[in-house]
Scaffold this active site. Structure first.
Site, PDB file in Angstrom:
ATOM      1  CD  GLU A 182      -2.934  -1.258   2.231  1.00  0.00           C
ATOM      2  OE1 GLU A 182      -2.867  -0.385   3.120  1.00  0.00           O
ATOM      3  OE2 GLU A 182      -3.770  -2.173   2.228  1.00  0.00           O
TER       4      GLU A 182
ATOM      5  CE  LYS B 278     -10.720  -3.402   3.817  1.00  0.00           C
ATOM      6  NZ  LYS B 278      -9.882  -4.537   4.309  1.00  0.00           N
TER       7      LYS B 278
END
Length: 426
Positions: A204, A336
């Protein structure tokens, strides 16, 4: 009514070099929408199913079967539908799948279709995506930037905790929040380099150095905040995502970096000690996804001091969120899209949390694409919080760049969440 005329899916690759699904939707009149589905590394057991081919291609991770489903069954079911009626489109997809966990078609087939329809409809209506989906005043989110990685995102080479984040809560607006975050990120890199630690990045975009404890990253980040000219806790706060399901087994949380084995109660005490020393405002997945009793006790113990975000325990599923609200397990929900599979179901999850006085945080996945859909979704739903990685790697910064474009477009109509982010339990 603007009818769906064409549906087409294809296989692309994500930020980890694994296959992902991308979908094109064309409407009558030539209006067009495209979207791609991300994938997680540390996934919750109760998430919607992601369909993979399981053959020789890409070591079994191909998505040709999901693409085929889009170009056959899904295509036939959606042609002629009104693209501007998002709930109807999503309910059609849910009905076509016919399972509780998207196990027939796969969430990675359903979600990009749902997202692409929303994008095409916004084009047909000649409004930005965030406006098409909006149901409230526009709120630009606090960016939770994952600038130091551990756990599964760093191949277990350093800290046990998966994500160490900064949250520029004191910034006057979103572009300034991004600037502050970037400056701390670059300062942290210099600190790590000076100490002879790796400045390579994880999935990330955060740095992934080998460290001797789970507190060491907090010390590095606090130092970086101060060296960059900001005040920890006032200008920039800290947040954690331990992703504790990854180091939980048989009722024990094993912190290998420190040689400790802790119970749920001891793990809660571990966090409480951290919160007392560092300006931590949010802890995500502090306990395992099925440790409900532990979550309830942790929320009672420290829930008034810090935001406790449930990811794996809730997986954006309203049934599990409802249980959490009822049992007072956590006080916030991570959102999500690919955990549940459609835009409509995602909005329902945020609405349920909001009605209970809980906050929500929209999130990316570790295996991302350059699709910036979640940036628009965050603004449209007014969650006030987004988690989308470090200010590094194209698939991460595209979300930040889109939010800065939205800030520019909205001007005085938008407010930066800052310290007034939508967290009602504090």
């Amino acid at each position: 009514m603007v009818q769906i005329e064409k549906v087409f899916g294809r296989e692309i690759i994500d930020s980890r070099g694994n296959p992902a699904v991308e979908v094109d939707i064309t409407l009558v009149g030539g209006y067009f929408g495209r979207a791609a589905c991300p994938s997680g590394a540390s996934t919750g057991t109760h998430e919607a199913i992601e369909k993979r081919d399981g053959d020789f291609r890409f070591f079994g991770k191909g998505v040709k079967k999901a693409v085929e489903a889009i170009n056959t069954d899904i295509r036939k079911s959606l042609l002629g539908m009104d693209s501007t009626d998002q709930p109807a489109v999503d309910n059609q997809l849910i009905s076509l799948d016919g399972t509780d966990n998207k196990g027939h078609l796969g969430a990675n087939a359903i979600l990009p279709v749902s997202m692409a329809v929303a994008r095409a409809a916004s084009q047909a209506l000649q409004v930005p995506l965030y406006e098409h989906l909006a149901d409230r005043t526009y709120l630009l989110p606090v960016p939770y930037m994952n600038i130091l990685n551990g756990g599964a995102h760093a191949n277990w080479q350093g800290a046990d905790f998966q994500e160490y984040m900064i949250a520029p809560v004191g910034a006057p607006d979103f572009p300034e929040a991004v600037r502050w975050g970037c400056e701390v990120y670059h300062t942290l890199k210099a600190i790590l380099k000076k100490r002879g630690l790796s400045t390579g990045v994880g999935d990330e975009g955060g740095f992934a150095p080998k460290v001797s404890s789970n507190r060491a990253p907090l010390d590095f980040i606090t130092e970086a905040i101060e060296m960059a000219g900001y005040k920890p806790g006032k200008d920039i706060s800290l947040a954690l995502d331990p992703a504790s399901s990854e180091f939980y087994s048989d009722g024990v949380y094993e912190l290998k970096s420190e040689g400790k084995k802790l119970s749920s109660e001891e793990m809660t005490g571990y966090y409480e000690d951290m919160v007392a020393v560092y300006p931590i405002i949010s802890i995500e997945d502090g306990l395992s996804e099925d440790d409900w009793n532990g979550w309830i006790a942790m929320t009672k113990a420290i829930g008034k001091k810090v935001q406790l975000v449930g990811d794996d325990i809730f997986v954006t599923n309203t049934k599990r969120i409802s249980r959490g609200i009822s049992e007072k397990a956590a006080n916030a929900v991570l959102i999500k899209l690919n955990q549940i599979g459609t835009v409509t179901e995602t909005i329902s999850a945020v609405t349920m949390a909001r009605n209970a006085g809980w906050s929500s945080m929209i999130s990316h996945r570790s295996g991302e694409t350059v699709d910036s859909f979640i940036a628009d979704l965050t603004v449209s739903l007014g969650t006030g919080q987004i988690k989308t990685g470090a200010p590094c790697r194209g698939e991460r910064v595209e979300k930040y760049n889109q939010l800065m474009r939205i800030h520019e477009e909205l001007g005085s109509r938008a407010t930066y969440a800052g310290k007034k982010r939508e967290i009602r339990h504090l």
